[in-house]
Design an enzyme around this catalytic site. Sequence first.
Site, PDB file in Angstrom:
ATOM      1  N   TYR A  25      -3.389-103.230 -70.066  1.00  0.00           N
ATOM      2  CA  TYR A  25      -3.451-102.133 -69.865  1.00  0.00           C
ATOM      3  C   TYR A  25      -4.913-101.310 -69.137  1.00  0.00           C
ATOM      4  O   TYR A  25      -4.967-101.659 -70.156  1.00  0.00           O
ATOM      5  CB  TYR A  25      -2.279-101.299 -70.161  1.00  0.00           C
ATOM      6  CG  TYR A  25      -1.779-100.294 -69.549  1.00  0.00           C
ATOM      7  CD1 TYR A  25      -1.381-100.530 -68.120  1.00  0.00           C
ATOM      8  CD2 TYR A  25      -1.848 -99.254 -69.323  1.00  0.00           C
ATOM      9  CE1 TYR A  25      -0.620 -99.589 -67.573  1.00  0.00           C
ATOM     10  CE2 TYR A  25      -1.459 -97.571 -68.757  1.00  0.00           C
ATOM     11  CZ  TYR A  25      -0.799 -98.079 -68.153  1.00  0.00           C
ATOM     12  OH  TYR A  25      -0.467 -97.720 -67.129  1.00  0.00           O
ATOM     13  N   ASN A  61      16.454 -96.509 -60.236  1.00  0.00           N
ATOM     14  CA  ASN A  61      16.635 -95.996 -61.401  1.00  0.00           C
ATOM     15  C   ASN A  61      15.693 -95.738 -62.380  1.00  0.00           C
ATOM     16  O   ASN A  61      16.101 -95.079 -63.778  1.00  0.00           O
ATOM     17  CB  ASN A  61      18.019 -96.923 -62.450  1.00  0.00           C
ATOM     18  CG  ASN A  61      17.800 -98.626 -62.224  1.00  0.00           C
ATOM     19  OD1 ASN A  61      17.067 -98.748 -61.406  1.00  0.00           O
ATOM     20  ND2 ASN A  61      18.146 -98.227 -63.912  1.00  0.00           N
ATOM     21  N   SER A  62      14.500 -96.571 -62.721  1.00  0.00           N
ATOM     22  CA  SER A  62      13.246 -96.071 -63.516  1.00  0.00           C
ATOM     23  C   SER A  62      12.962 -94.757 -63.165  1.00  0.00           C
ATOM     24  O   SER A  62      13.896 -93.798 -61.927  1.00  0.00           O
ATOM     25  CB  SER A  62      12.102 -96.925 -62.517  1.00  0.00           C
ATOM     26  OG  SER A  62      11.679 -96.228 -61.922  1.00  0.00           O
ATOM     27  N   VAL A 102       9.906 -92.939 -62.473  1.00  0.00           N
ATOM     28  CA  VAL A 102       9.225 -92.684 -61.677  1.00  0.00           C
ATOM     29  C   VAL A 102      10.534 -92.616 -60.100  1.00  0.00           C
ATOM     30  O   VAL A 102      10.835 -91.777 -59.241  1.00  0.00           O
ATOM     31  CB  VAL A 102       8.542 -93.693 -60.823  1.00  0.00           C
ATOM     32  CG1 VAL A 102       8.211 -93.081 -60.018  1.00  0.00           C
ATOM     33  CG2 VAL A 102       7.530 -93.252 -62.310  1.00  0.00           C
ATOM     34  N   ARG A 157      24.331-105.599 -62.297  1.00  0.00           N
ATOM     35  CA  ARG A 157      24.629-104.779 -63.770  1.00  0.00           C
ATOM     36  C   ARG A 157      26.598-104.339 -64.338  1.00  0.00           C
ATOM     37  O   ARG A 157      26.848-104.129 -62.652  1.00  0.00           O
ATOM     38  CB  ARG A 157      23.923-104.079 -64.821  1.00  0.00           C
ATOM     39  CG  ARG A 157      24.254-101.716 -64.214  1.00  0.00           C
ATOM     40  CD  ARG A 157      23.170-101.335 -65.055  1.00  0.00           C
ATOM     41  NE  ARG A 157      21.914-101.450 -63.266  1.00  0.00           N
ATOM     42  CZ  ARG A 157      21.003-101.171 -64.010  1.00  0.00           C
ATOM     43  NH1 ARG A 157      20.035-100.313 -64.787  1.00  0.00           N
ATOM     44  NH2 ARG A 157      19.929-101.595 -63.115  1.00  0.00           N
ATOM     45  N   GLY A 202       3.506-100.613 -59.349  1.00  0.00           N
ATOM     46  CA  GLY A 202       4.137-101.127 -60.959  1.00  0.00           C
ATOM     47  C   GLY A 202       4.947-103.069 -61.075  1.00  0.00           C
ATOM     48  O   GLY A 202       4.507-103.421 -59.571  1.00  0.00           O
ATOM     49  N   GLY A 203       4.781-104.711 -61.537  1.00  0.00           N
ATOM     50  CA  GLY A 203       5.026-105.035 -61.464  1.00  0.00           C
ATOM     51  C   GLY A 203       6.168-105.648 -62.432  1.00  0.00           C
ATOM     52  O   GLY A 203       5.662-106.477 -62.804  1.00  0.00           O
TER      53      GLY A 203
END
Length: 401
Positions: free
Chosen positions: A82, A206-207, A209, A231, A305-306
């Site tokens: 990171y 649904n994160s 963020v 899901r 993000g990834g």
Amino acid sequence: MLRSQPQKQLRRCFSSSAASLAGHTGSVESRAVVFSEHGDPTRVLRAHRYRLPKLDKGQVRLRFELGSISAYTPGNVIQGVYPSKPAVRDDIGPEPVSIMGNEGVATVEGFEEDGNVEQKLKVGDRVVMGAPQLGTWQSHANMPFTSLIPLPASHPLSLRQAATLAINPPTAWRMLSDFVPLNPEDPNALTKQGGKKQWVIQNGANSAVGVAVIQLAKAWGVGTINLVRSRPSIDELKSHLESLGADHVLTYDEFLSRENNTRSKIKEWIGKDGEMRLALNCVGGKETAEMCKLLSLDGKLVTYGGMAKTALALPPSLFIFRKLTSTGFWLSNWVQTHPKERQTMMQSLAALVSSGKLKEPETEVVELKGTDEEVTRQLSEVMKKMEEGRGKKTLLHWKDE
């Protein structure tokens, strides 16, 4: 002589008052989550006790109420990949260690006056972190007041709300504001967009963020198309996101399905009076390229993000003919150059949370208690659960012994 005695008593009174206003400034024991080597988060994290020294001038004594664990940052930090890393401390034990934690909420227990700190904070104030990787997974800490953001008393927040305020909602706010001006605080926002209703498409909806994006967009009159992983409880998840203000929620399979003719449906949802120029990506993969194909001319893809850990491949035609701009966003970079704007934004976010217009993500609190060995076993279970994608966003609280 009779007159000097009351004066001495008066001086002692003021001295005692000043000390009480400064709070606890002496040495105290802290319990912390640390690691001394990079590796598997379920194995290298451990509990550690160390003695905090007496405060220096300008330092603040904090008692952490909750330390937040984000979805995938801890693993990257512990593995050493990171960009922002916690400091390596050689002053708190027999070997150098780093204290984990990037986000959380703390209460001011004391401070050492230096002419400035006493103007900014008082004992009992709640604060969030104003710098990255300060070490929020501990019970107590000494920190410079300049690295802290006081929470406004005018907008009271619960501990869970405060513990999840400093990173994810600001990331959502900036991405909705800085690339395509969707924020209604910009008086020219709609004029710049030709008066059309604006839409945003995002993956990872649904994160933490993602749910902040949904709610801020709703508050600002911006439509959202939200993509999530399928899901067993997908209907429940869709209903939850819609209750927060999501206009449309699709699984990645539904989004990519040719049988459902999804692209045509999305164009119908946006309509002739709407426009979608912003796509937000925290996953990667082929879904992201398909998101970009739905953007109008001069569209913006913002990657923050990834999670899929796959390369982001975009067809050249999007850049040549649709004038797509692909860029990235990392809040830590932004805050270094926008300290005043950050304070203003945090005030606005606190007001939205306090009013119920911006709800914190679903969380569960894990109480850390017992011997260091017992807490270390607890931490291993927590990290294993997170790596498997089970459970809600986790908050850590050190239980008093």
